[in-house]
Write an enzyme that holds these catalytic residues in place. Sequence first.
Site, PDB file in Angstrom:
ATOM      1  N   HIS A 225       7.759   5.472 -20.699  1.00 15.98           N
ATOM      2  CA  HIS A 225       8.279   4.855 -19.747  1.00 15.98           C
ATOM      3  C   HIS A 225       8.629   3.522 -20.098  1.00 15.98           C
ATOM      4  O   HIS A 225       7.670   2.745 -20.474  1.00 15.98           O
ATOM      5  CB  HIS A 225       7.442   5.085 -18.506  1.00 15.98           C
ATOM      6  CG  HIS A 225       7.133   6.323 -18.284  1.00 15.98           C
ATOM      7  ND1 HIS A 225       7.721   7.226 -17.224  1.00 15.98           N
ATOM      8  CD2 HIS A 225       5.980   6.986 -18.279  1.00 15.98           C
ATOM      9  CE1 HIS A 225       7.187   8.406 -17.282  1.00 15.98           C
ATOM     10  NE2 HIS A 225       6.423   8.273 -17.645  1.00 15.98           N
TER      11      HIS A 225
ATOM     12  N   HIS B 235      -1.513  -1.796  10.472  1.00 15.59           N
ATOM     13  CA  HIS B 235      -1.523  -0.327  10.540  1.00 15.59           C
ATOM     14  C   HIS B 235      -2.740   0.348  10.967  1.00 15.59           C
ATOM     15  O   HIS B 235      -3.834  -0.105  10.827  1.00 15.59           O
ATOM     16  CB  HIS B 235      -0.963   0.208   9.274  1.00 15.59           C
ATOM     17  CG  HIS B 235      -1.431   0.003   8.132  1.00 15.59           C
ATOM     18  ND1 HIS B 235      -1.313  -1.141   7.269  1.00 15.59           N
ATOM     19  CD2 HIS B 235      -2.536   0.711   7.352  1.00 15.59           C
ATOM     20  CE1 HIS B 235      -2.126  -1.082   6.191  1.00 15.59           C
ATOM     21  NE2 HIS B 235      -2.813   0.070   6.067  1.00 15.59           N
TER      22      HIS B 235
ATOM     23  N   GLU C 276       0.754  -1.184   0.062  1.00 17.24           N
ATOM     24  CA  GLU C 276      -0.028   0.010   0.075  1.00 17.24           C
ATOM     25  C   GLU C 276       0.781   1.301   0.029  1.00 17.24           C
ATOM     26  O   GLU C 276       1.677   1.527   0.854  1.00 17.24           O
ATOM     27  CB  GLU C 276      -0.837   0.051   1.361  1.00 17.24           C
ATOM     28  CG  GLU C 276      -1.703   1.188   1.327  1.00 17.24           C
ATOM     29  CD  GLU C 276      -2.676   1.106   2.727  1.00 17.24           C
ATOM     30  OE1 GLU C 276      -3.266   0.163   3.022  1.00 17.24           O
ATOM     31  OE2 GLU C 276      -2.569   2.319   3.290  1.00 17.24           O
TER      32      GLU C 276
ATOM     33  N   GLU D 273       1.713   3.988 -16.686  1.00 18.92           N
ATOM     34  CA  GLU D 273       1.729   4.901 -15.734  1.00 18.92           C
ATOM     35  C   GLU D 273       0.482   5.259 -15.267  1.00 18.92           C
ATOM     36  O   GLU D 273      -0.637   5.449 -15.921  1.00 18.92           O
ATOM     37  CB  GLU D 273       2.227   6.088 -16.209  1.00 18.92           C
ATOM     38  CG  GLU D 273       2.362   7.384 -15.591  1.00 18.92           C
ATOM     39  CD  GLU D 273       2.812   8.735 -16.312  1.00 18.92           C
ATOM     40  OE1 GLU D 273       3.584   8.468 -17.177  1.00 18.92           O
ATOM     41  OE2 GLU D 273       2.619   9.817 -15.833  1.00 18.92           O
TER      42      GLU D 273
ATOM     43  N   GLU E  23       2.637  11.126 -10.760  1.00 15.95           N
ATOM     44  CA  GLU E  23       2.915   9.884 -11.726  1.00 15.95           C
ATOM     45  C   GLU E  23       3.249   8.739 -11.048  1.00 15.95           C
ATOM     46  O   GLU E  23       4.272   8.939 -10.344  1.00 15.95           O
ATOM     47  CB  GLU E  23       4.035  10.254 -12.984  1.00 15.95           C
ATOM     48  CG  GLU E  23       3.860  11.436 -13.662  1.00 15.95           C
ATOM     49  CD  GLU E  23       5.200  11.681 -14.530  1.00 15.95           C
ATOM     50  OE1 GLU E  23       6.255  11.285 -14.338  1.00 15.95           O
ATOM     51  OE2 GLU E  23       5.025  12.684 -15.473  1.00 15.95           O
TER      52      GLU E  23
ATOM     53  N   HIS F  62       3.567  10.252 -24.614  1.00 18.04           N
ATOM     54  CA  HIS F  62       2.611  10.954 -24.292  1.00 18.04           C
ATOM     55  C   HIS F  62       3.243  12.454 -23.477  1.00 18.04           C
ATOM     56  O   HIS F  62       4.710  12.406 -23.365  1.00 18.04           O
ATOM     57  CB  HIS F  62       1.833  10.530 -22.938  1.00 18.04           C
ATOM     58  CG  HIS F  62       2.653   9.842 -22.086  1.00 18.04           C
ATOM     59  ND1 HIS F  62       3.008   8.226 -21.818  1.00 18.04           N
ATOM     60  CD2 HIS F  62       3.127  10.385 -20.733  1.00 18.04           C
ATOM     61  CE1 HIS F  62       3.524   8.224 -20.624  1.00 18.04           C
ATOM     62  NE2 HIS F  62       3.680   9.373 -19.831  1.00 18.04           N
TER      63      HIS F  62
ATOM     64  N   HIS G   8       7.506  11.889 -23.719  1.00 18.78           N
ATOM     65  CA  HIS G   8       8.349  10.886 -23.186  1.00 18.78           C
ATOM     66  C   HIS G   8       7.678   9.670 -23.148  1.00 18.78           C
ATOM     67  O   HIS G   8       6.412   9.813 -23.293  1.00 18.78           O
ATOM     68  CB  HIS G   8       9.084  11.293 -21.763  1.00 18.78           C
ATOM     69  CG  HIS G   8       7.818  11.319 -20.807  1.00 18.78           C
ATOM     70  ND1 HIS G   8       6.913  12.683 -20.715  1.00 18.78           N
ATOM     71  CD2 HIS G   8       7.525  10.352 -19.903  1.00 18.78           C
ATOM     72  CE1 HIS G   8       6.028  12.190 -19.679  1.00 18.78           C
ATOM     73  NE2 HIS G   8       6.070  10.918 -19.419  1.00 18.78           N
TER      74      HIS G   8
END
Length: 397
Positions: free
Chosen positions: A288, A147, A108, A293, A347, A332, A286
């Site tokens: 990835h 938690h 998480e 993303e 991002e 993108h 650019h």
Amino acid sequence: MRASFLQALALWVSVALVVSGDETSAGDRKRTTKHLRPVREKRDLEPIVGTKGAEILGGSNQQIAKQNPDALQPPPTDAGTGVPNLKWSFSLSNMLLSNGGFVREQNEWGIVTNGSVLVSVVTSSGKNQLFKADTGDIWYFPKGQGHAIQGLSDGGAEYLLVFDQGDFNAVGTTFNIDDWITHTPPEVLMKNFGLPNSSTPPFSTTPTSAGSIIPGTVGNGTLPKAMSGELTGSSSYYFASSTKNFTKAPGGGGQYLTVDSTNFPIVKSLAANIVEIDVGGMRELHWHPSGAEWLYFIEGQARGTVWLGSGQARTFDFTIGDTAVFPDNSGHYIENTSPTQKLCYLEIFKSDVVEDISLAQWMALTQPDIVAQLLNISVDAVKALKKEKQVIVKNTN
Ligand SMILES: *[C@@H]1O[C@H](CO)[C@@H](O)[C@H](O)[C@H]1NC(C)=O
Ligand SMILES: *[C@@H]1O[C@H](CO)[C@@H](O)[C@H](O)[C@H]1NC(C)=O
Ligand SMILES: *[C@@H]1O[C@H](CO)[C@@H](O)[C@H](O)[C@H]1NC(C)=O
Ligand SMILES: *[C@@H]1O[C@H](CO)[C@@H](O)[C@H](O)[C@H]1NC(C)=O
Ligand SMILES: *[C@@H]1O[C@H](CO)[C@@H](O)[C@H](O)[C@H]1NC(C)=O
């Protein structure tokens, strides 16, 4: 995040069809324009660009249309039907107004988007940690660590949780201690916690369906001392982004903070950039290599085109509370479209590091004559390209 995004996709697509259904049929009422880009003020809220399109004769949701000018009037460079809808607005998601102490069977990643929270966590090795997370701060809990998160601000606190699997709320993936206790026989609880027999069963005052968010009072912020010690240094689950200096983008259009395993060692599967773009600025073209993303818009307004190769491109508009998933290796950019306001967005990648490849840098570092021939431009124009990654560029006009 992903699950609700996908569930919601069908709904969004039907909305989008109502708005853009007529955009490809050249209408009876032909329009002309001298401008390369449509004059949006003139043909506001109608799917008309130049001579293409026609007025919507049925009803349309003007508010949604206003927020998505590039759906109604796509830039002429958009093409094909290969890019599905990749955007979802949190305003269209169900609110779960329910559910203190819990565990998730998933990694998480969380960021505080408003206010402050007090977070406590206990690991399988019996270490614990307590930290106050302010707006912009990040935490990361590896799968299965217990938690609790408590709001500290009078006006309420808000945080965004990101999981690296889509089924974060499926049965068996999240559990609350109150739920567990109230579903265990009282004699077992007595034995487990070493309680003496009494006329009232143990935990008889614990409610069965408190859910994962409950009202409470703010304590004195002290943690019981763990025999194995506290989580500190490279094993810390907390990253105080709000106290860090952002990196000024070489392109001069804004700043960013990368939070990944290089500066937050505990993260293994979720890496992020917090991006701030000035008025007129743009996150450069650019892609990835490390996967898809996820985007989440915190402040301002933006647009971005996703290009999938094979001539397929689609432009989306974004505002606060919007989220999107850009596919693995898709090209993108993200442009701040507000004339007055800074843009801030996240991002996020299912990876241990943030990696991107800049189109301009790639072109600048390839043999100039090849690039020149491919793009039918001069060798000098290629040589003038910046060899340094710009990350966020500023307005050149
Ligand atoms: C936090 O929320 C409050 C109340 O809605 C708002 O006034 C404030 O501007 C928000 N702060 C940030 C940093 O968004
Ligand atoms: C606990 O005490 C109650 C009476 O208070 C008695 O009925 C019950 O049998 C006791 N249970 C155990 C496990 O000793
Ligand atoms: C904090 O509160 C707990 C009980 O909630 C108490 O046991 C502890 O002594 C308090 N610590 C301080 C420093 O006041
Ligand atoms: C952030 O930058 C300021 C100066 O711009 C500097 O004084 C400060 O030490 C920096 N903080 C960190 C955490 O690097
Ligand atoms: C390349 O650009 C020139 C103008 O500089 C143009 O005349 C020519 O048609 C272009 N070539 C192609 C293949 O588009």
